[in-house]
Scaffold this motif. Structure first.
Motif, PDB file in Angstrom:
ATOM      1  N   GLY A 117      58.611  55.022  11.106  1.00 31.14           N
ATOM      2  CA  GLY A 117      58.466  56.113  10.141  1.00 31.14           C
ATOM      3  C   GLY A 117      57.058  56.200   9.587  1.00 31.14           C
ATOM      4  O   GLY A 117      56.512  57.292   9.395  1.00 31.14           O
ATOM      5  N   ALA A 118      56.452  55.049   9.309  1.00 33.50           N
ATOM      6  CA  ALA A 118      55.084  55.031   8.803  1.00 33.50           C
ATOM      7  C   ALA A 118      54.115  55.563   9.856  1.00 33.50           C
ATOM      8  O   ALA A 118      53.169  56.288   9.529  1.00 33.50           O
ATOM      9  CB  ALA A 118      54.689  53.626   8.372  1.00 33.50           C
ATOM     10  N   ASN A 119      54.349  55.226  11.101  1.00 32.16           N
ATOM     11  CA  ASN A 119      53.480  55.713  12.178  1.00 32.16           C
ATOM     12  C   ASN A 119      53.585  57.226  12.322  1.00 32.16           C
ATOM     13  O   ASN A 119      52.578  57.911  12.519  1.00 32.16           O
ATOM     14  CB  ASN A 119      53.827  55.032  13.497  1.00 32.16           C
ATOM     15  CG  ASN A 119      53.443  53.579  13.510  1.00 32.16           C
ATOM     16  OD1 ASN A 119      52.567  53.149  12.777  1.00 32.16           O
ATOM     17  ND2 ASN A 119      54.108  52.797  14.334  1.00 32.16           N
ATOM     18  N   ILE A 120      54.800  57.762  12.217  1.00 32.22           N
ATOM     19  CA  ILE A 120      54.990  59.210  12.314  1.00 32.22           C
ATOM     20  C   ILE A 120      54.305  59.908  11.153  1.00 32.22           C
ATOM     21  O   ILE A 120      53.616  60.916  11.333  1.00 32.22           O
ATOM     22  CB  ILE A 120      56.494  59.545  12.370  1.00 32.22           C
ATOM     23  CG1 ILE A 120      57.086  59.053  13.696  1.00 32.22           C
ATOM     24  CG2 ILE A 120      56.727  61.044  12.193  1.00 32.22           C
ATOM     25  CD1 ILE A 120      58.594  59.112  13.758  1.00 32.22           C
ATOM     26  N   ALA A 121      54.479  59.369   9.946  1.00 33.44           N
ATOM     27  CA  ALA A 121      53.851  59.971   8.768  1.00 33.44           C
ATOM     28  C   ALA A 121      52.333  59.956   8.903  1.00 33.44           C
ATOM     29  O   ALA A 121      51.658  60.937   8.555  1.00 33.44           O
ATOM     30  CB  ALA A 121      54.285  59.222   7.509  1.00 33.44           C
ATOM     31  N   GLU A 122      51.781  58.874   9.409  1.00 32.54           N
ATOM     32  CA  GLU A 122      50.332  58.797   9.589  1.00 32.54           C
ATOM     33  C   GLU A 122      49.859  59.831  10.612  1.00 32.54           C
ATOM     34  O   GLU A 122      48.842  60.509  10.396  1.00 32.54           O
ATOM     35  CB  GLU A 122      49.927  57.395  10.044  1.00 32.54           C
ATOM     36  CG  GLU A 122      48.429  57.248  10.246  1.00 32.54           C
ATOM     37  CD  GLU A 122      48.034  55.881  10.769  1.00 32.54           C
ATOM     38  OE1 GLU A 122      46.835  55.564  10.663  1.00 32.54           O
ATOM     39  OE2 GLU A 122      48.901  55.150  11.284  1.00 32.54           O
ATOM     40  N   ASP A 123      50.595  59.978  11.711  1.00 35.27           N
ATOM     41  CA  ASP A 123      50.238  60.971  12.728  1.00 35.27           C
ATOM     42  C   ASP A 123      50.263  62.379  12.146  1.00 35.27           C
ATOM     43  O   ASP A 123      49.356  63.183  12.397  1.00 35.27           O
ATOM     44  CB  ASP A 123      51.185  60.885  13.927  1.00 35.27           C
ATOM     45  CG  ASP A 123      50.994  59.621  14.735  1.00 35.27           C
ATOM     46  OD1 ASP A 123      49.961  58.945  14.571  1.00 35.27           O
ATOM     47  OD2 ASP A 123      51.897  59.303  15.540  1.00 35.27           O
ATOM     48  N   GLU A 124      51.305  62.693  11.363  1.00 36.62           N
ATOM     49  CA  GLU A 124      51.399  64.018  10.764  1.00 36.62           C
ATOM     50  C   GLU A 124      50.254  64.254   9.781  1.00 36.62           C
ATOM     51  O   GLU A 124      49.676  65.343   9.734  1.00 36.62           O
ATOM     52  CB  GLU A 124      52.751  64.191  10.072  1.00 36.62           C
ATOM     53  CG  GLU A 124      53.911  64.288  11.049  1.00 36.62           C
ATOM     54  CD  GLU A 124      55.256  64.366  10.353  1.00 36.62           C
ATOM     55  OE1 GLU A 124      55.307  64.314   9.102  1.00 36.62           O
ATOM     56  OE2 GLU A 124      56.258  64.483  11.082  1.00 36.62           O
ATOM     57  N   TYR A 125      49.918  63.241   8.993  1.00 34.21           N
ATOM     58  CA  TYR A 125      48.819  63.364   8.040  1.00 34.21           C
ATOM     59  C   TYR A 125      47.498  63.626   8.782  1.00 34.21           C
ATOM     60  O   TYR A 125      46.720  64.499   8.380  1.00 34.21           O
ATOM     61  CB  TYR A 125      48.699  62.104   7.189  1.00 34.21           C
ATOM     62  CG  TYR A 125      47.444  62.062   6.359  1.00 34.21           C
ATOM     63  CD1 TYR A 125      47.321  62.847   5.215  1.00 34.21           C
ATOM     64  CD2 TYR A 125      46.362  61.273   6.739  1.00 34.21           C
ATOM     65  CE1 TYR A 125      46.169  62.841   4.456  1.00 34.21           C
ATOM     66  CE2 TYR A 125      45.199  61.259   5.983  1.00 34.21           C
ATOM     67  CZ  TYR A 125      45.106  62.038   4.848  1.00 34.21           C
ATOM     68  OH  TYR A 125      43.951  62.029   4.109  1.00 34.21           O
ATOM     69  N   MET A 126      47.269  62.880   9.860  1.00 34.46           N
ATOM     70  CA  MET A 126      46.022  63.035  10.590  1.00 34.46           C
ATOM     71  C   MET A 126      45.939  64.413  11.239  1.00 34.46           C
ATOM     72  O   MET A 126      44.877  65.033  11.259  1.00 34.46           O
ATOM     73  CB  MET A 126      45.886  61.932  11.650  1.00 34.46           C
ATOM     74  CG  MET A 126      45.814  60.541  11.061  1.00 34.46           C
ATOM     75  SD  MET A 126      44.429  60.323   9.960  1.00 34.46           S
ATOM     76  CE  MET A 126      43.197  59.807  11.116  1.00 34.46           C
ATOM     77  N   GLU A 127      47.070  64.928  11.730  1.00 33.78           N
ATOM     78  CA  GLU A 127      47.060  66.258  12.328  1.00 33.78           C
ATOM     79  C   GLU A 127      46.767  67.323  11.271  1.00 33.78           C
ATOM     80  O   GLU A 127      46.015  68.259  11.528  1.00 33.78           O
ATOM     81  CB  GLU A 127      48.402  66.535  13.004  1.00 33.78           C
ATOM     82  CG  GLU A 127      48.603  65.753  14.286  1.00 33.78           C
ATOM     83  CD  GLU A 127      49.972  65.916  14.878  1.00 33.78           C
ATOM     84  OE1 GLU A 127      50.827  66.622  14.309  1.00 33.78           O
ATOM     85  OE2 GLU A 127      50.216  65.298  15.938  1.00 33.78           O
ATOM     86  N   GLU A 128      47.372  67.199  10.089  1.00 33.61           N
ATOM     87  CA  GLU A 128      47.095  68.145   9.007  1.00 33.61           C
ATOM     88  C   GLU A 128      45.642  68.069   8.576  1.00 33.61           C
ATOM     89  O   GLU A 128      44.995  69.091   8.346  1.00 33.61           O
ATOM     90  CB  GLU A 128      48.007  67.881   7.811  1.00 33.61           C
ATOM     91  CG  GLU A 128      49.433  68.271   8.030  1.00 33.61           C
ATOM     92  CD  GLU A 128      50.321  67.923   6.839  1.00 33.61           C
ATOM     93  OE1 GLU A 128      49.783  67.596   5.760  1.00 33.61           O
ATOM     94  OE2 GLU A 128      51.547  67.970   7.002  1.00 33.61           O
TER      95      GLU A 128
END
Length: 52
Positions: free
Chosen positions: A37-48
């Motif tokens: 979950g933390a990895n997904i959240a980090e990926d989404e943050y970086m894309e935004e």
């Protein structure tokens, strides 16, 4: 296979599962920072952040 054989097989399987999951629960808990979950959240943050 009769009902008695099925019951014994079921009991054996349940006992094996209990031993397995007891071992799994003894392992160290995963850090929240290394979780999927933390990895997904980090990926989404970086894309935004990058405008994707």
């Amino acid at each position: 296979m009769n009902q008695n054989e099925l019951d014994r097989l079921n009991d054996k399987t349940l006992a094996e599962n209990e031993r397995h999951f007891a071992d799994v629960e003894d392992e160290e808990a995963e850090s929240i920072w290394d979780s999927e979950g933390a990895n997904i959240a980090e990926d989404e943050y970086m894309e935004e952040r990058d405008g994707f």
